[in-house]
Design an enzyme around this catalytic site. Structure first.
Site, PDB file in Angstrom:
ATOM      1  N   ARG A   1       0.837  -1.198   0.000  1.00 42.73           N
ATOM      2  CA  ARG A   1       0.000   0.000   0.000  1.00 42.73           C
ATOM      3  C   ARG A   1       0.876   1.254   0.000  1.00 42.73           C
ATOM      4  NH1 ARG A   1      -4.519   0.203   4.408  1.00 42.73           N
ATOM      5  NH2 ARG A   1      -5.175   1.947   3.076  1.00 42.73           N
TER       6      ARG A   1
ATOM      7  N   CYS B   1      -0.818   5.948   9.170  1.00 42.72           N
ATOM      8  CA  CYS B   1      -1.209   4.642   8.609  1.00 42.72           C
ATOM      9  C   CYS B   1      -2.367   4.898   7.648  1.00 42.72           C
ATOM     10  CB  CYS B   1      -1.584   3.675   9.731  1.00 42.72           C
ATOM     11  SG  CYS B   1      -2.923   4.279  10.793  1.00 42.72           S
TER      12      CYS B   1
END
Length: 281
Positions: free
Chosen positions: A172, A231
């Site tokens: 990601r 995050c």
């Protein structure tokens, strides 16, 4: 104070004169709600707290899991029996993200004695209970600001002046996949530091020395250099903040994280592997 507690240490304290308040915050990103699993069996005395509705505000421009309203959060904690001076232990299903989120919120709002059950539910070898406890109302009153935070602009600045760690999975970070947010990639200048490298196969945190070595290799721990973490939405980032705390490194959390950053088309997005110069920052 050490931010984690072993199952045996918790068992001893729960039988003592000052047993901790115990919170069950089982949660999975995109998974089933944690309440049914809690009702099927939880550590005796644990009170269930829902991450999506009680440890976060409504999703919106501030990201998928923005910080909850402090007064609403305080009411949830008081309902669970949390007092100003009562020790608190938090656990989840074993991944550690949700427990760390609860730990971070309580510490951020000024509670002095909060620990995460290392390894979560799987680390507990005692009996489970299906009894739903109704503890006496606590007196905890949140005072936000006890732990440092970053907004989007501060995160961008820190990526250039200090060290900004991206706690998501490496794919990601690189932008290879993005199953949730508008676009894949990372904040320019951030360094990839997946939370999976903070723990052993059974979900327990690595020893402090190993965590310190890991973060030093990523560029953390230099005297006077600020460290920040983000995050996807401020959940797994709290896990990284906790790991840094174990390693003796104070860090700031960007609560809005990638879900807030990527929602704004005006903010730059970097893709690909992290810069080779990252660890030597």
């Amino acid at each position: 104070m050490k931010p984690i507690i072993t199952a045996s240490e918790y068992a001893s304290e729960s039988a003592g004169e000052r047993p901790p308040v115990l919170l069950d915050v089982r949660w999975q990103l995109g998974g089933p709600h944690g309440r049914p699993a809690y009702e099927a069996g939880h550590l005796p005395g644990a009170v269930f707290v829902d991450l999506d509705t009680e440890l976060a505000g409504p999703a919106g421009s501030g990201g998928r899991h923005p910080l909850p309203d402090p007064e609403a959060f305080g009411a949830v904690m008081r309902r669970a029996g949390v007092g100003q001076d009562t020790p608190v232990v938090v656990y989840d299903g074993g991944q550690g993200w949700a427990a760390a989120r609860a730990w971070w919120l309580l510490r951020w709002t000024g509670h002095p004695d909060v620990r995460v059950l290392d390894g979560g539910l799987a680390a507990w070898t005692g009996d489970l209970s299906t009894e739903i406890p109704h503890p006496a109302e606590g007196d905890f009153r949140p005072v936000p600001g006890a732990l440092p935070t970053l907004d989007a602009d501060a995160a961008a600045a820190l990526a250039g002046s200090g060290l900004l760690l991206d706690a998501r999975a490496a794919e990601r970070y690189r932008g290879d996949v993005e199953p949730i947010d508008r676009v894949g990639g990372h904040i320019p200048g951030a360094v990839s530091a997946p939370t999976t490298a903070n723990v052993t196969e059974d979900g327990r945190y690595l020893p402090a020395e190993e965590l310190a070595e890991r973060f030093a290799g990523l560029g953390a721990g230099k005297s006077g250099e600020a460290v920040g973490v983000y995050c996807g939405s401020g959940v797994s980032g709290a896990h990284e903040v906790l790991a840094l705390e174990i390693a003796g490194i104070r860090s700031a959390l960007y609560p809005g994280s990638w879900s807030e950053w990527s929602a704004d088309p005006a903010r730059p997005v970097a893709t690909g592997p992290e810069p080779q110069e990252g660890p030597a920052r």
